[in-house]
Design a protein around this motif. Structure first.
Motif, short mmCIF file in Angstrom:
data_model
loop_
_atom_site.label_atom_id
_atom_site.label_comp_id
_atom_site.label_asym_id
_atom_site.label_seq_id
_atom_site.Cartn_x
_atom_site.Cartn_y
_atom_site.Cartn_z
N UNK A 137 0.82 -1.22 0.00
CA UNK A 137 0.00 0.00 0.00
C UNK A 137 0.85 1.27 0.00
N UNK A 138 1.54 1.46 -1.12
CA UNK A 138 2.37 2.66 -1.34
C UNK A 138 3.48 2.80 -0.30
N UNK A 139 3.90 1.68 0.24
CA UNK A 139 4.97 1.69 1.25
C UNK A 139 4.48 1.97 2.66
N UNK A 140 3.22 2.34 2.80
CA UNK A 140 2.72 2.71 4.13
C UNK A 140 2.55 1.52 5.06
N UNK A 141 2.43 0.31 4.48
CA UNK A 141 2.35 -0.87 5.35
C UNK A 141 3.62 -1.05 6.16
N UNK B 185 3.61 2.69 8.89
CA UNK B 185 2.23 3.15 9.12
C UNK B 185 2.15 4.53 9.77
N UNK B 186 3.19 4.91 10.47
CA UNK B 186 3.17 6.21 11.13
C UNK B 186 3.15 7.37 10.12
N UNK B 187 3.49 7.08 8.86
CA UNK B 187 3.48 8.11 7.83
C UNK B 187 2.12 8.24 7.15
N UNK B 188 1.19 7.36 7.47
CA UNK B 188 -0.14 7.40 6.86
C UNK B 188 -0.95 8.55 7.45
N UNK B 189 -1.70 9.21 6.61
CA UNK B 189 -2.59 10.27 7.08
C UNK B 189 -3.69 9.67 7.94
N UNK B 190 -4.38 10.53 8.67
CA UNK B 190 -5.46 10.05 9.52
C UNK B 190 -6.53 9.31 8.74
N UNK B 191 -6.77 9.75 7.50
CA UNK B 191 -7.79 9.11 6.67
C UNK B 191 -7.36 7.72 6.23
N UNK B 192 -6.07 7.55 5.95
CA UNK B 192 -5.57 6.28 5.43
C UNK B 192 -5.16 5.29 6.51
N UNK B 193 -4.92 5.76 7.71
CA UNK B 193 -4.36 4.88 8.74
C UNK B 193 -5.23 3.65 9.01
N UNK B 194 -6.57 3.77 9.09
CA UNK B 194 -7.36 2.55 9.30
C UNK B 194 -7.18 1.52 8.20
N UNK C 244 -5.52 -2.30 8.49
CA UNK C 244 -6.20 -3.51 8.02
C UNK C 244 -5.29 -4.32 7.09
N UNK C 245 -4.55 -3.64 6.24
CA UNK C 245 -3.63 -4.33 5.34
C UNK C 245 -2.51 -5.00 6.14
N UNK C 246 -1.97 -4.30 7.12
CA UNK C 246 -0.93 -4.89 7.96
C UNK C 246 -1.48 -6.11 8.70
N UNK C 247 -2.70 -6.01 9.17
CA UNK C 247 -3.31 -7.14 9.86
C UNK C 247 -3.49 -8.32 8.92
N UNK C 248 -3.88 -8.04 7.68
CA UNK C 248 -4.04 -9.11 6.69
C UNK C 248 -2.69 -9.77 6.39
N UNK C 249 -1.66 -8.98 6.23
CA UNK C 249 -0.33 -9.54 5.96
C UNK C 249 0.12 -10.44 7.10
N UNK C 250 -0.12 -10.00 8.32
CA UNK C 250 0.25 -10.82 9.48
C UNK C 250 -0.59 -12.10 9.55
N UNK C 251 -1.84 -11.98 9.13
CA UNK C 251 -2.73 -13.14 9.07
C UNK C 251 -2.18 -14.19 8.10
N UNK C 252 -1.71 -13.73 6.93
CA UNK C 252 -1.13 -14.65 5.96
C UNK C 252 0.12 -15.33 6.53
N UNK C 253 0.93 -14.56 7.25
CA UNK C 253 2.17 -15.12 7.80
C UNK C 253 1.89 -16.20 8.84
N UNK C 254 0.79 -16.05 9.57
CA UNK C 254 0.51 -17.00 10.66
C UNK C 254 -0.51 -18.07 10.28
#
Length: 213
Positions: A162-166, A169-178, A182-192
């Motif tokens: 997601x444009x490097x923001x994954x 994440x601290x660089x994501x705007x307030x609008x994009x942070x949620x 979710x993308x980070x959570x999905x990536x971690x879900x795939x890993x586990x």
């Protein structure tokens, strides 16, 4: 420092397989702001599907039909089934498919992929599940359709960086942070996930390739 634009131009000179229709679709997507899979990621995925000998592919998120038609074009023995929720995108995809000569090897469905759609009436499992739709619903798409993926089949998820923001994440705007969370959570879900082995590829906007074990 690498000049990414020069590398892109050089790569396109080497990859002279581009079909006029696909160049037109890329131009349309660029001009209209329609998100399609980036070309370098598309090339990697096509090579992977050819090695995997994928025959039956389910795509969640048709958009204008770019990736579905490219997969069908590169894989003469494959049939690509694609689902798109947006009416305008679906109609545009049908128009491009009409020009492609690939209508017999692609099936486009309009509907919400998280609701009952005709593809679930099919008895055969899929060799590949390709996810490229609403980023915040990736896990929902995965959980809904993973049971229909064959043993040793693939789940390919686009835009997982997601444009490097994954990664930052601290660089994501307030609008994009949620969305980023979710993308980070999905990536971690795939890993586990106990039933897949996943590799993350640094091409395009990030591609996750998960093999069903």
């Amino acid at each position: 420092m690498k000049d990414q634009s020069a590398i892109q131009t050089y790569m396109e000179c080497l990859n002279k397989k581009d079909h006029t229709l696909f160049r037109n679709m890329e131009a349309f997507a660029r001009d209209e702001g329609v998100p399609i899979m980036e070309k370098d990621a598309m090339e990697v995925v096509l090579q992977l599907l050819q090695v995997h000998d994928s025959r039956r592919i389910l795509e969640i998120g048709t958009a204008i039909g770019y990736s579905a038609l490219r997969m069908a074009s590169a894989l003469p023995e494959a049939h690509v089934i694609s689902v798109e929720k947006d009416e305008t995108s679906y109609e545009r995809a049908l128009e491009f498919r009409e020009k492609s000569g690939l209508a017999s090897r692609t099936s486009f469905h309009k509907g919400d992929a998280l609701e009952r759609v005709p593809i679930l009436d099919e008895e055969d499992a899929f060799d590949v599940l390709f996810i490229d739709a609403a980023k915040g619903k990736y896990r929902n798409f995965f959980d809904t359709y993973f049971p229909y993926v064959k043993h040793n089949g693939l789940v390919i998820s686009d835009n997982v960086f997601f444009k490097g923001l994954a990664a930052e994440p601290e660089k994501a705007s307030g609008r994009l942070r949620p969305m980023v969370d979710k993308i980070r959570s999905f990536n971690e879900y795939l890993c586990s996930h106990p039933e897949v082995e996943t590799s993350f590829l640094p091409v395009g906007d990030g591609v996750a390739v998960s093999r069903k074990t």
